[in-house]
Write an enzyme that holds these catalytic residues in place. Structure first.
Site, PDB file in Angstrom:
ATOM      1  N   SER A 103      38.383  35.293  47.215  1.00 32.66           N
ATOM      2  CA  SER A 103      37.801  36.017  48.346  1.00 32.66           C
ATOM      3  C   SER A 103      38.771  36.106  49.513  1.00 32.66           C
ATOM      4  O   SER A 103      38.520  36.875  50.443  1.00 32.66           O
ATOM      5  CB  SER A 103      36.486  35.375  48.791  1.00 32.66           C
ATOM      6  OG  SER A 103      36.484  34.010  48.568  1.00 32.66           O
ATOM      7  N   HIS A 144      36.425  41.314  43.069  1.00 29.00           N
ATOM      8  CA  HIS A 144      35.749  40.410  43.996  1.00 29.00           C
ATOM      9  C   HIS A 144      34.239  40.625  43.955  1.00 29.00           C
ATOM     10  O   HIS A 144      33.735  41.654  44.398  1.00 29.00           O
ATOM     11  CB  HIS A 144      36.309  40.667  45.405  1.00 29.00           C
ATOM     12  CG  HIS A 144      35.716  39.809  46.463  1.00 29.00           C
ATOM     13  ND1 HIS A 144      35.607  40.204  47.774  1.00 29.00           N
ATOM     14  CD2 HIS A 144      35.199  38.565  46.422  1.00 29.00           C
ATOM     15  CE1 HIS A 144      35.044  39.241  48.476  1.00 29.00           C
ATOM     16  NE2 HIS A 144      34.784  38.246  47.679  1.00 29.00           N
ATOM     17  N   GLU A 201      34.051  44.547  44.818  1.00 28.54           N
ATOM     18  CA  GLU A 201      35.216  45.055  45.541  1.00 28.54           C
ATOM     19  C   GLU A 201      36.437  44.872  44.643  1.00 28.54           C
ATOM     20  O   GLU A 201      36.774  43.741  44.279  1.00 28.54           O
ATOM     21  CB  GLU A 201      35.352  44.240  46.831  1.00 28.54           C
ATOM     22  CG  GLU A 201      36.345  44.751  47.811  1.00 28.54           C
ATOM     23  CD  GLU A 201      36.293  43.944  49.128  1.00 28.54           C
ATOM     24  OE1 GLU A 201      35.863  42.768  49.114  1.00 28.54           O
ATOM     25  OE2 GLU A 201      36.687  44.493  50.158  1.00 28.54           O
ATOM     26  N   ASN A 251      34.894  41.091  53.618  1.00 30.29           N
ATOM     27  CA  ASN A 251      35.017  39.871  54.417  1.00 30.29           C
ATOM     28  C   ASN A 251      35.744  40.121  55.733  1.00 30.29           C
ATOM     29  O   ASN A 251      35.478  39.486  56.748  1.00 30.29           O
ATOM     30  CB  ASN A 251      35.737  38.783  53.620  1.00 30.29           C
ATOM     31  CG  ASN A 251      34.818  38.188  52.560  1.00 30.29           C
ATOM     32  OD1 ASN A 251      33.599  38.297  52.663  1.00 30.29           O
ATOM     33  ND2 ASN A 251      35.388  37.577  51.548  1.00 30.29           N
TER      34      ASN A 251
HETATM   35  P1  NAD Z   1      32.962  26.612  42.432  1.00 23.99           P
HETATM   36  O1  NAD Z   1      33.589  25.433  43.062  1.00 23.99           O
HETATM   37  O2  NAD Z   1      31.488  26.703  42.333  1.00 23.99           O
HETATM   38  O3  NAD Z   1      33.534  26.801  40.955  1.00 23.99           O
HETATM   39  C1  NAD Z   1      34.882  26.666  40.618  1.00 23.99           C
HETATM   40  C2  NAD Z   1      34.939  26.203  39.170  1.00 23.99           C
HETATM   41  O4  NAD Z   1      36.281  26.279  38.725  1.00 23.99           O
HETATM   42  C3  NAD Z   1      34.496  24.755  38.999  1.00 23.99           C
HETATM   43  O5  NAD Z   1      33.542  24.682  37.974  1.00 23.99           O
HETATM   44  C4  NAD Z   1      35.789  24.051  38.579  1.00 23.99           C
HETATM   45  O6  NAD Z   1      35.570  22.973  37.686  1.00 23.99           O
HETATM   46  C5  NAD Z   1      36.549  25.166  37.913  1.00 23.99           C
HETATM   47  N1  NAD Z   1      37.972  24.934  37.882  1.00 23.99           N
HETATM   48  C6  NAD Z   1      38.777  24.464  38.862  1.00 23.99           C
HETATM   49  N2  NAD Z   1      40.044  24.398  38.432  1.00 23.99           N
HETATM   50  C7  NAD Z   1      40.070  24.827  37.152  1.00 23.99           C
HETATM   51  C8  NAD Z   1      41.081  24.975  36.171  1.00 23.99           C
HETATM   52  N3  NAD Z   1      42.328  24.668  36.447  1.00 23.99           N
HETATM   53  N4  NAD Z   1      40.727  25.459  34.967  1.00 23.99           N
HETATM   54  C9  NAD Z   1      39.441  25.758  34.697  1.00 23.99           C
HETATM   55  N5  NAD Z   1      38.445  25.641  35.581  1.00 23.99           N
HETATM   56  C10 NAD Z   1      38.747  25.170  36.804  1.00 23.99           C
HETATM   57  O7  NAD Z   1      33.553  27.855  43.216  1.00 23.99           O
HETATM   58  P2  NAD Z   1      32.966  29.341  43.339  1.00 23.99           P
HETATM   59  O8  NAD Z   1      32.132  29.418  44.547  1.00 23.99           O
HETATM   60  O9  NAD Z   1      32.415  29.752  42.040  1.00 23.99           O
HETATM   61  O10 NAD Z   1      34.297  30.160  43.645  1.00 23.99           O
HETATM   62  C11 NAD Z   1      35.233  30.477  42.667  1.00 23.99           C
HETATM   63  C12 NAD Z   1      36.167  31.556  43.178  1.00 23.99           C
HETATM   64  O11 NAD Z   1      35.415  32.683  43.595  1.00 23.99           O
HETATM   65  C13 NAD Z   1      36.987  31.170  44.403  1.00 23.99           C
HETATM   66  O12 NAD Z   1      38.230  31.799  44.314  1.00 23.99           O
HETATM   67  C14 NAD Z   1      36.190  31.726  45.545  1.00 23.99           C
HETATM   68  O13 NAD Z   1      36.979  32.001  46.690  1.00 23.99           O
HETATM   69  C15 NAD Z   1      35.698  33.000  44.942  1.00 23.99           C
HETATM   70  N6  NAD Z   1      34.491  33.572  45.556  1.00 23.99           N
HETATM   71  C16 NAD Z   1      33.466  32.781  45.950  1.00 23.99           C
HETATM   72  C17 NAD Z   1      32.344  33.350  46.516  1.00 23.99           C
HETATM   73  C18 NAD Z   1      31.183  32.489  46.952  1.00 23.99           C
HETATM   74  O14 NAD Z   1      30.322  32.979  47.674  1.00 23.99           O
HETATM   75  N7  NAD Z   1      31.099  31.239  46.526  1.00 23.99           N
HETATM   76  C19 NAD Z   1      32.263  34.730  46.661  1.00 23.99           C
HETATM   77  C20 NAD Z   1      33.326  35.522  46.227  1.00 23.99           C
HETATM   78  C21 NAD Z   1      34.423  34.923  45.670  1.00 23.99           C
END
Ligand code: NAD
Length: 729
Positions: free
Chosen positions: A439, A460, A472, A510
């Site tokens: 994001s 995204h 996005e 964002n």
């Molecule tokens: P989260 O912490 O819920 O999930 C991340 C997952 O990735 C975890 O289960 C973790 O174990 C796994 N992980 C970490 N390192 C890893 C690796 N090396 N190999 C395999 N798995 C691995 O996070 P999230 O909220 O799902 O966010 C994930 C991505 O999406 C981020 O880049 C975040 O910026 C983006 N994002 C989040 C949102 C939101 O609202 N939460 C919205 C848009 C984008």
């Protein structure tokens, strides 16, 4: 080519079959109305015809009015557009009323029965036409949707649907269908009294009914008709109308002209005979069509949204890139949601996390989502099994073999993401597209870890993935057309709406939403009452105030983003005043909804109970509070100016995407049609004046961007200069 066909069978039943050539779904056009009118005249005049069945040559009855026609009706209505529109609408009513009266005299004698037979979906005018018939038969088709969804795009059912449904069901029972655009399957529509019969073969059932010599006088054409549930001055009716008025104003905050106009049409129509009520409905409908808000909503939420979904910005020369096998890395909140929506679209999914337990937990999200659906009667055990059978949860990257798209959704960390990209590359073939759901991190930087940066792209999603309709798509500097087409084809498969933007800090959504949140927090720091900030936002049509929004997304995330932005911008960082407030909040442990403590207070069940009164100890409200409009302008321009800068800087390349993305991505005041539509509504010159005033009082962040100043000087509008017509010229 004809849109309605006419045939009379040996029993003397005329069948009028709606079958618009070259379209999978019937939509009503002015030509169609003319043909329908002529066929009705023929049937009523022909002594050999005993009655009429109106049906469809397609699997559905009709999707509604062609909204492009409504948009055009106004433009083509001449020097007196209101009159032109009113007369056009009354012409349509003339045809429907002719069907309803079907040749009866004024003592309700004579006439021929006319029934509607619906094979499937019947929406908008596709239900208003059946409502004018004497009896509605529908096939037992659980996939069919029946209803009047006009309110969702900023208008209301203006083809008699408002007046007829209220008279058929009563105001109270009709309210959810009119005010919320609620859709039902045929069985539920029958239970609600909207349609009359569900039949295995609706055409045969309709013909049999027509030949049975039925009574065809509508209740409202009978002497002594009383509205179900009571007219406005009946004690029960009084309760309904007072309640409905409060409910509508509570929900719309007065910013949606269509909801108010609908209610006025219902109330005033209920006091007079049917034909007068129809004229009143037509006047209010014209009033709504003349309001710039309805034009902007139709343009963004219907015409342009659909154009984007159909690939308006897709590279045309790239062959179909539909996804067959999707890899998702990171089975957290976002990864689990992406796996769910992909499985729903019939795509095979490999869901990978660091530990098997984490991967399984991600897959279990689909399970619990479907369990909830089963409980509510919206899903079945088979469907659940079907989805689960498509999702493989594993830690083994070799399972990605054969994947044609992989989306990474691991922690927001450049190094971790780079490592994941490298591992994915080893497991997939040469043509697989790799995407990141980041994001905040620039796509161009993340693409450095890719062997083929041309095949690397940002996709995204917004949270929660299964609910949020916008995706996005972000092009890095080297992202190629095939990757863009892949991302767009995937978004089409999962039935969401895409926008495609260029790479820049926070991309588009964002980038605009953060200044909105920051402006709200900044005001709290200045001593503006938090309730004023929140209510000003809602009264201008934002679904959530900035303080509630930051509670939802979490205050520690705000702190994290602030620290990263400050590190990237150095001395130019403009938001120190905001940080004072959120860093203090974080120190107090008030991290937002997830901590059940933020700008709002929460009860034990996690429900918001009101703004947190402890905030006043650190940030007491000033004795002098600003005017409501001043607060609203700060909140709106914080977002809108960022959208203009995104266009000016080439992040946005299409204002349609800017408007549609704003409404679907972060709920930007939908009544406005989006930031660019809003600026066109108030005019660039006024916008520049307002910005100059805000800049003088509150700082340079409100200084009008060069593009806006230039447009004000030239008297231009955004849709005039950047709209699809201007682009095509
Ligand atoms: P989260 O912490 O819920 O999930 C991340 C997952 O990735 C975890 O289960 C973790 O174990 C796994 N992980 C970490 N390192 C890893 C690796 N090396 N190999 C395999 N798995 C691995 O996070 P999230 O909220 O799902 O966010 C994930 C991505 O999406 C981020 O880049 C975040 O910026 C983006 N994002 C989040 C949102 C939101 O609202 N939460 C919205 C848009 C984008």
């Amino acid at each position: 080519m004809a849109e309605f066909h006419y045939a009379v069978d040996a029993d003397g039943v005329a069948t009028i079959t709606w079958d618009v050539p070259g379209r999978s779904m019937n939509v009503m056009s002015l030509q169609g109305f003319g043909e329908l009118d002529a066929h009705i005249d023929t049937a009523l005049a022909d002594p050999a015809v005993k009655g009429v069945v109106i049906t469809s040559g397609k699997k559905d009855f009709a999707g509604g009015m062609d909204l492009n026609v409504i948009a055009r009706m106004k433009d083509e209505a001449g020097d007196d557009p209101a009159r032109g529109l009113f007369e056009g609408v009354m012409g349509m009513h003339g045809v429907l009323r002719k069907i309803e009266r079907a040749g009866m005299d004024d003592r309700n004698k004579g006439g021929k029965p006319i029934a509607a037979a619906l094979p499937g979906t019947a929406l908008g005018i596709g239900l208003e036409l059946p409502l004018a018939c004497h009896r509605i038969f529908a096939a037992d088709n659980p996939k069919a949707k029946i209803g009047l969804p006009e309110i969702m795009v900023g208008i209301f059912p203006g083809g008699g649907g408002t007046t007829r449904l209220v008279r058929k069901l009563g105001a109270m029972a009709a309210a959810p269908f009119l005010l919320e655009g609620k859709l039902s399957d045929p069985k539920k529509a029958k239970a609600a009294g909207i349609i009359d019969e569900v039949a295995e073969d609706p055409v045969a059932a309709a013909k049999a009914w027509v030949l049975s010599g039925p009574s065809i006088v509508k209740p409202w054409d009978e002497k002594g008709y009383k509205m179900p549930g009571g007219a406005p001055y009946h004690p029960a009716g009084f309760m309904t109308f007072v309640g409905a008025s409060a409910m509508v104003n509570g929900k719309t905050k007065g910013v949606y002209p269509a909801a108010k106009a609908l209610l006025s049409a219902v109330y005033e129509g209920a006091l007079v005979p049917f034909d007068t009520a129809i004229r009143i409905e037509a006047r209010w409908f014209t009033h709504v069509l003349m309001n710039p808000s309805s034009t902007a909503m139709i343009r963004s939420l219907f015409i342009n949204k659909e154009a984007l979904e159909k690939g308006a910005v897709r590279p045309a020369e790239v062959a179909d890139q539909s996804v067959r096998k999707l890899g998702v890395i990171g089975a957290g909140m976002m990864g689990a949601g992406i796996a769910l929506v992909a499985a729903q679209a019939g795509i095979e999914v490999v869901l990978i996390d660091q530990a098997q337990e984490a991967a399984d937990k991600g897959r279990a999200y689909t399970e619990s989502y479907m369990d909830k659906g089963i409980k509510r009667g919206k899903a079945t055990a088979e469907k659940k099994q079907d989805l689960l059978s498509r999702i493989t949860a594993t830690t083994d990257y070799s399972a990605l073999s054969g994947a044609d798209l992989v989306i990474e959704a691991v922690f927001e960390d450049t190094a971790i993401k780079a490592e994941v990209t490298k591992r994915v590359q080893q497991a997939v073939g040469e043509t697989c597209i790799i995407a990141t759901n980041t994001s905040t991190l620039p796509i161009t930087d993340l693409a450095r870890a890719a062997d083929r940066p041309g095949d690397f792209i940002g996709i995204h999603f917004f949270s929660p993935v299964e609910k949020m309709m916008l995706v996005e798509i972000i092009k890095g500097r080297e992202t190629g057309d095939r990757a863009v087409a892949k991302a767009l084809d995937f978004v089409r498969q999962i039935r969401k709406t895409p926008i495609v933007v260029n790479d820049a800090r926070f991309f588009y959504a964002n980038r605009c939403i953060i200044p909105y949140i920051n402006e709200g927090i900044r005001m709290v720091g200045e001593g503006v009452a938090p309730a004023l900030v929140e209510n000003a936002a809602k009264l201008v049509g934002m679904p959530l105030g900035p303080l509630q929004l930051v509670d939802e997304t979490s205050i520690d995330l705000g702190v994290k983003i602030a620290r990263a932005t400050k590190a990237a911008m150095g001395d130019a960082y403009p938001d120190g005043a905001v940080d004072d407030v959120i860093f203090w909040m974080a120190d107090q442990g008030r991290l937002g909804r997830k901590a059940a403590a933020g700008f709002y207070a929460y009860d034990a069940a996690g429900k918001r109970t009101g703004l947190w009164d402890g905030l006043a100890a650190e940030y007491p409200p000033a004795a002098d509070q600003p005017e409501l409009t001043e607060v609203q302008h700060r909140l709106l321009f914080a977002q809108v100016l960022e959208a203009v800068r995104a266009l000016e800087g080439g992040v946005l390349t299409d204002i349609r995407e800017g408007d549609v993305g704003a409404i679907l991505g972060w709920g930007f005041a939908p009544w406005s049609g989006g930031p660019f539509s809003w600026l066109d509504m108030i005019g660039a010159a006024r916008a520049v004046d307002l910005c100059k005033g805000l800049a003088a009082r509150h700082g340079d962040r409100f200084a009008p961007p060069g593009l806006l100043t230039e447009m004000a000087a030239r008297g231009e509008t955004f849709y005039g200069r950047f709209g699809p017509a201007a682009q095509a010229a």
